[in-house]
Design an enzyme around this catalytic site. Sequence first.
Site, PDB file in Angstrom:
ATOM      1  N   TYR A 146      -2.334   2.088 -11.406  1.00  8.49           N
ATOM      2  CA  TYR A 146      -2.878   3.430 -11.657  1.00  8.49           C
ATOM      3  C   TYR A 146      -4.380   3.388 -11.919  1.00  8.49           C
ATOM      4  CZ  TYR A 146       1.990   4.822 -11.906  1.00  8.49           C
ATOM      5  OH  TYR A 146       3.315   5.042 -11.617  1.00  8.49           O
ATOM      6  N   GLY A 199       0.783  -1.224   0.000  1.00 10.97           N
ATOM      7  CA  GLY A 199       0.000   0.000   0.000  1.00 10.97           C
ATOM      8  C   GLY A 199       0.818   1.278   0.000  1.00 10.97           C
ATOM      9  N   ASN A 245       4.135  -2.269 -19.085  1.00 10.74           N
ATOM     10  CA  ASN A 245       4.220  -2.428 -17.637  1.00 10.74           C
ATOM     11  C   ASN A 245       2.801  -2.630 -17.081  1.00 10.74           C
ATOM     12  OD1 ASN A 245       4.741  -2.322 -14.890  1.00 10.74           O
ATOM     13  ND2 ASN A 245       6.094  -0.546 -15.014  1.00 10.74           N
ATOM     14  N   LYS A 278       0.124   3.601  -3.034  1.00 12.93           N
ATOM     15  CA  LYS A 278      -1.139   4.306  -2.827  1.00 12.93           C
ATOM     16  C   LYS A 278      -0.936   5.493  -1.889  1.00 12.93           C
ATOM     17  CE  LYS A 278      -5.910   3.777  -1.462  1.00 12.93           C
ATOM     18  NZ  LYS A 278      -6.991   2.874  -1.119  1.00 12.93           N
TER      19      LYS A 278
END
Length: 176
Positions: free
Chosen positions: A147, A111, A140, A114
């Site tokens: 994303y 995480g 990728n 993020k």
Amino acid sequence: MEKNTPDIRIEKCGPDDLLKLRDLAIRTFVDTYAIHNTEEVMADYLQQAFNKQQLQRELSHPESEFYVLICGPDWVGYIKLNEGSAQTENQGGEAMEIERIYVDNRFHGQGLGKMMIVKALAVAREKNKERIWLGVWEHNPRAIRFYQGQGFEKTGTHVFRIGGEDQIDWVMEIEV
């Protein structure tokens, strides 16, 4: 967070952080892309993008900011945000670019990426930006999925030049 989890924080980098940032930038870029490029291409790119003078210019640019992700005593990731003339492509004054975002491979899946996106969104809001954009290599899929999971959508493509070779990046955006 669990009791035994090291302290995780994001701090803004300054000129005194040059060498630590350079080491982290090189390590994470090599870990991510060395398998996909020749040694010559990698060496050329690393010399151009991460030499001390180049990073010093970027750290001191008034429209760029670097933030480092620190886990306990270790630097484990970073993000570079650009606005205005610092953007790698002119996306206008209402946009902010994430030029680089990397997390040490040992810390993937926890995480931390993020956390850096949340930081980027907070910085963009503070600066009254309408959107954030970034380029991600078309080959990728892990990064693209990440994303997309954060709410970014593909809006186009552009060329990313690495070591004299052209690669295609997806341009992805999110509203702030």
